[in-house]
Design a protein around this motif. Sequence first.
Motif, PDB file in Angstrom:
ATOM      1  N   PHE A 137       5.807  10.338  -3.106  1.00  0.00           N
ATOM      2  CA  PHE A 137       6.372   9.409  -2.721  1.00  0.00           C
ATOM      3  C   PHE A 137       6.959   9.183  -1.772  1.00  0.00           C
ATOM      4  O   PHE A 137       6.405   7.852  -0.763  1.00  0.00           O
ATOM      5  CB  PHE A 137       6.817   8.924  -4.298  1.00  0.00           C
ATOM      6  CG  PHE A 137       7.732   8.200  -5.183  1.00  0.00           C
ATOM      7  CD1 PHE A 137       7.151   6.811  -4.561  1.00  0.00           C
ATOM      8  CD2 PHE A 137       8.851   7.493  -5.040  1.00  0.00           C
ATOM      9  CE1 PHE A 137       7.113   5.125  -4.612  1.00  0.00           C
ATOM     10  CE2 PHE A 137       9.110   5.975  -4.560  1.00  0.00           C
ATOM     11  CZ  PHE A 137       8.546   5.006  -4.625  1.00  0.00           C
ATOM     12  N   LYS A 138       7.844   9.139  -1.556  1.00  0.00           N
ATOM     13  CA  LYS A 138       9.152   8.761  -0.522  1.00  0.00           C
ATOM     14  C   LYS A 138       8.665   8.382   1.175  1.00  0.00           C
ATOM     15  O   LYS A 138       8.998   7.677   1.779  1.00  0.00           O
ATOM     16  CB  LYS A 138      10.672   9.377  -0.607  1.00  0.00           C
ATOM     17  CG  LYS A 138      11.670   9.268  -1.797  1.00  0.00           C
ATOM     18  CD  LYS A 138      13.096  10.584  -1.423  1.00  0.00           C
ATOM     19  CE  LYS A 138      12.156  11.759  -1.326  1.00  0.00           C
ATOM     20  NZ  LYS A 138      13.742  11.804  -0.296  1.00  0.00           N
TER      21      LYS A 138
ATOM     22  N   LEU B  68       5.760   6.644   1.201  1.00  0.00           N
ATOM     23  CA  LEU B  68       6.097   4.917   1.099  1.00  0.00           C
ATOM     24  C   LEU B  68       6.230   4.920   3.163  1.00  0.00           C
ATOM     25  O   LEU B  68       6.895   3.785   2.966  1.00  0.00           O
ATOM     26  CB  LEU B  68       7.382   4.573   0.533  1.00  0.00           C
ATOM     27  CG  LEU B  68       7.378   3.630   0.236  1.00  0.00           C
ATOM     28  CD1 LEU B  68       6.941   2.188   0.139  1.00  0.00           C
ATOM     29  CD2 LEU B  68       9.292   3.311  -0.963  1.00  0.00           C
TER      30      LEU B  68
ATOM     31  N   MET C  23       6.787   6.311 -11.409  1.00  0.00           N
ATOM     32  CA  MET C  23       5.832   6.636 -11.496  1.00  0.00           C
ATOM     33  C   MET C  23       4.727   5.294 -11.791  1.00  0.00           C
ATOM     34  O   MET C  23       3.543   5.200 -10.765  1.00  0.00           O
ATOM     35  CB  MET C  23       5.088   8.120 -11.310  1.00  0.00           C
ATOM     36  CG  MET C  23       6.051   8.917 -10.457  1.00  0.00           C
ATOM     37  SD  MET C  23       5.923   8.260  -8.792  1.00  0.00           S
ATOM     38  CE  MET C  23       7.900   7.268  -8.465  1.00  0.00           C
TER      39      MET C  23
ATOM     40  N   ALA D  64       4.884   2.596  -9.686  1.00  0.00           N
ATOM     41  CA  ALA D  64       4.824   2.540  -8.661  1.00  0.00           C
ATOM     42  C   ALA D  64       3.287   2.549  -8.218  1.00  0.00           C
ATOM     43  O   ALA D  64       2.723   2.048  -6.861  1.00  0.00           O
ATOM     44  CB  ALA D  64       5.589   3.713  -8.006  1.00  0.00           C
TER      45      ALA D  64
ATOM     46  N   PHE E 267       1.591   0.353  -6.107  1.00  0.00           N
ATOM     47  CA  PHE E 267       1.269   0.936  -4.185  1.00  0.00           C
ATOM     48  C   PHE E 267      -0.230   0.005  -4.709  1.00  0.00           C
ATOM     49  O   PHE E 267      -0.903  -0.101  -3.189  1.00  0.00           O
ATOM     50  CB  PHE E 267       0.545   2.270  -4.564  1.00  0.00           C
ATOM     51  CG  PHE E 267       2.182   3.165  -3.973  1.00  0.00           C
ATOM     52  CD1 PHE E 267       1.965   3.107  -2.408  1.00  0.00           C
ATOM     53  CD2 PHE E 267       1.884   3.714  -4.010  1.00  0.00           C
ATOM     54  CE1 PHE E 267       2.950   3.608  -1.771  1.00  0.00           C
ATOM     55  CE2 PHE E 267       3.312   4.957  -4.158  1.00  0.00           C
ATOM     56  CZ  PHE E 267       3.620   4.916  -2.435  1.00  0.00           C
TER      57      PHE E 267
ATOM     58  N   ARG F 250       4.624  -5.904  -2.871  1.00  0.00           N
ATOM     59  CA  ARG F 250       4.509  -3.971  -2.728  1.00  0.00           C
ATOM     60  C   ARG F 250       5.403  -3.364  -2.477  1.00  0.00           C
ATOM     61  O   ARG F 250       6.236  -2.464  -2.961  1.00  0.00           O
ATOM     62  CB  ARG F 250       3.606  -3.818  -2.333  1.00  0.00           C
ATOM     63  CG  ARG F 250       3.107  -2.500  -1.881  1.00  0.00           C
ATOM     64  CD  ARG F 250       2.209  -2.190  -0.915  1.00  0.00           C
ATOM     65  NE  ARG F 250       0.288  -2.483  -0.898  1.00  0.00           N
ATOM     66  CZ  ARG F 250       0.016  -2.368  -0.258  1.00  0.00           C
ATOM     67  NH1 ARG F 250      -0.308  -1.772   1.026  1.00  0.00           N
ATOM     68  NH2 ARG F 250      -1.553  -2.596  -0.464  1.00  0.00           N
TER      69      ARG F 250
ATOM     70  N   THR G 241       9.286  -3.431  -5.149  1.00  0.00           N
ATOM     71  CA  THR G 241       8.723  -2.817  -6.028  1.00  0.00           C
ATOM     72  C   THR G 241       9.005  -1.763  -5.476  1.00  0.00           C
ATOM     73  O   THR G 241       9.701  -0.736  -6.287  1.00  0.00           O
ATOM     74  CB  THR G 241       6.964  -3.311  -6.855  1.00  0.00           C
ATOM     75  OG1 THR G 241       7.427  -4.618  -6.493  1.00  0.00           O
ATOM     76  CG2 THR G 241       7.311  -2.938  -8.301  1.00  0.00           C
ATOM     77  N   LEU G 242       7.988  -0.717  -4.326  1.00  0.00           N
ATOM     78  CA  LEU G 242       8.271   0.525  -4.221  1.00  0.00           C
ATOM     79  C   LEU G 242       9.595   1.039  -3.944  1.00  0.00           C
ATOM     80  O   LEU G 242      10.529   2.027  -3.924  1.00  0.00           O
ATOM     81  CB  LEU G 242       7.075   0.613  -2.768  1.00  0.00           C
ATOM     82  CG  LEU G 242       5.488   0.678  -3.488  1.00  0.00           C
ATOM     83  CD1 LEU G 242       5.254   0.617  -2.817  1.00  0.00           C
ATOM     84  CD2 LEU G 242       5.589   2.214  -4.700  1.00  0.00           C
TER      85      LEU G 242
ATOM     86  N   CYS H 195      12.049   1.731  -7.123  1.00  0.00           N
ATOM     87  CA  CYS H 195      11.066   3.045  -7.579  1.00  0.00           C
ATOM     88  C   CYS H 195      11.771   3.925  -6.848  1.00  0.00           C
ATOM     89  O   CYS H 195      12.195   4.943  -7.378  1.00  0.00           O
ATOM     90  CB  CYS H 195       9.427   2.644  -7.825  1.00  0.00           C
ATOM     91  SG  CYS H 195       8.715   2.059  -8.932  1.00  0.00           S
TER      92      CYS H 195
ATOM     93  N   ALA I 265      -0.749   7.107  -5.105  1.00  0.00           N
ATOM     94  CA  ALA I 265      -0.573   6.055  -6.731  1.00  0.00           C
ATOM     95  C   ALA I 265      -0.488   7.510  -8.360  1.00  0.00           C
ATOM     96  O   ALA I 265      -0.404   7.986  -8.875  1.00  0.00           O
ATOM     97  CB  ALA I 265      -1.502   5.482  -6.849  1.00  0.00           C
TER      98      ALA I 265
ATOM     99  N   CYS J  92       1.026  10.651  -7.909  1.00  0.00           N
ATOM    100  CA  CYS J  92       2.460  10.386  -8.054  1.00  0.00           C
ATOM    101  C   CYS J  92       1.850  10.792  -9.870  1.00  0.00           C
ATOM    102  O   CYS J  92       3.415  11.245 -10.533  1.00  0.00           O
ATOM    103  CB  CYS J  92       2.875   9.525  -7.675  1.00  0.00           C
ATOM    104  SG  CYS J  92       3.557   8.840  -6.198  1.00  0.00           S
TER     105      CYS J  92
END
Length: 650
Positions: A42-43, A46, A107, A110, A114, A122, A125-126, A129, A194, A197
């Motif tokens: 995820f990180k 992003l 998730m 997230a 995404f 976007r 919000t991410l 998260c 997405a 995750c």
Amino acid sequence: MMPIDTPSTPAAEPSQFALLGQRRFAPFFWTQFLGAANDNLFKFALTVLVTYQLQLAWLPPSLAGLVIGALFILPFVLFSATAGQLADKLDKALLMRWVKSLEIGIMALAGWAFVQTDDQVRVVTLLACVFAMGLHSTLFGPVKFAYLPQHLSERELTGGNGMVEMGTFVAILLGNVAGGLLIGLPGTGPAAVAVACVALALLGRLSAHQVPATPATDPGLRINLNPLTETWRNLKLAHGHLVVFRSLLGISWMWFFGAVFLSQFPSFAKEVLHGDERVASLLLVVFSVGIGAGSLLCEVLSRRQVEIGLVPLGAIGMTVFAVDLYFASSGLAAPAAPWGVAAFLAQPAHWRVMLDLALMALSAGLYSVPMYALIQLRAPKSHRARIIAANNILNALFMIASSLLAGAMLSAGFSIAEVFLATGLANALVAGYIFLLVPEYLLRFVAFVLTHVVYRLRVSGVEHIPAEGPAVIAANHVSFVDALVLAAASPRPIRFLMDHRIFATPVLGALFRLAGAIPVAPQKEDPAVYQRAFEAASKVLADGDLLGIFPEGGITRDGRLQPFRGGIARIIERDPVPVVPVALLDLWGSSFSRIEGGRALARPLRRGLFSRIGVAVAAPMPARGLTPEGLQHQVQQLLDTHSLSRTSTP
């Protein structure tokens, strides 16, 4: 399920990998593995999204990684104290399920973010998260390390921690690779991330459902919601156990050290090694493999016990290979275009760089795993999770400090290679300071080297040494290094009562003094030293520790067991604790013993390196009715039964 906090038998411990087939370990392992993979997928996805695919004035690409990393670490500082309290108060399996259910919700949010088309919504919000996933990891951290001592025996802790450490870094590596590949898919990248995750979160929750019940260690605990006062309280508690507290600092330093290198890999690959982004990924792969290899190697080298003698070995390797990395990366020629992976690997000079990175990471694995196991073993059970939570806060603060100091050095004009060099040299100073504060590390290191280089040590019956509580370890006295051999064989530290004359021996005398050995002299020779020795021995037993003695009163001059003196009777009369008979085998005639004629330390290494020796341990004998003659008879039986060579070799 294995009984909680009950050691298993050695026959049930074939390998650390065998734990993956057991319910008490496997579901927990895969739960933490999937969580670490999801965090990093995820990180990294992003980070790539913000850096390469979006244009946001308020979040430039150069700051994206820093902001994401800071948001992820911030919950560790804010909520670790509360997380530690929850892990001590609640069933850890139940808490894992709650945390993994929280991950599914994070998730899912997230995943929705995404695939949004409004870049502002976007990214905001991410980023929220990211903070929430940091909270998820904060809640899971104390559970993760407090779970193991409740399900693994002391002889399994090193292997279990090694597996967890290896799994974590493999998960980090796979998560980063998968995040980069998925977000880069043309047109469908964000949607693929997405789905991945959410899928990993669901798999983690299913795995957590199989984790066996793990009762609370302090169910009556009242939660203190003030993180500052709670953190301070637990650091004070850890400080009451100095070996634990200084191990917390040692682990935090390792995270400081590692953060310097991990944060600079992209810039190091680009500016120093002249490679492209795939070379930066290659460095991460090499580093992760090194950490995993070092973590797994701990059990092999430690003979299935918590071997803190590996910590100085790891610290030495961290410094040596960090310093050599500076020299290996200096003066590398810049190509016309950045190296790709294949062209980079074709250059012989680059292999030295990768070898330094791999061995430095392997050394960090050797350094960290025994420290984690030691904290789990020595921390009070009722406060174990809270002490680990306090360690997580220290880790986060040390990592923040590493970023600030590395940034300050780079801003002041230092090169990346010079920052690595300074970190390696600082590691030598910090490690040396810790080992002087906690001589047990240094003593076990010398004992480890002695029993792996000069000698080849075989131990039998070590399970007879009590896992906790006071006891006297009584052994025959054959050489000047008997105490070191016993220290290497014992899973617990031993305070030795030793002839005062051995303290005059160069090097060994200084080492024994540093390790807190108790000098004793014959009563007729020095009544004051004699009296102080027995008072100190009584305090060792009153503190619940192991006391090591050599009842013969001196090193044998002919290789035979000498009559046991009355000092052992005086000790157990004052403190009636179990006495564990131990036989030291085949040390007579070796490098550090006398030889025929009584000469000491004559012809060093006369039996060469890797000379075979042994330690045989018998079941503890109750203090009541024990006589020096009866104890001597038991040690003689061990010598007759377990001798490796049956004959002495001068």
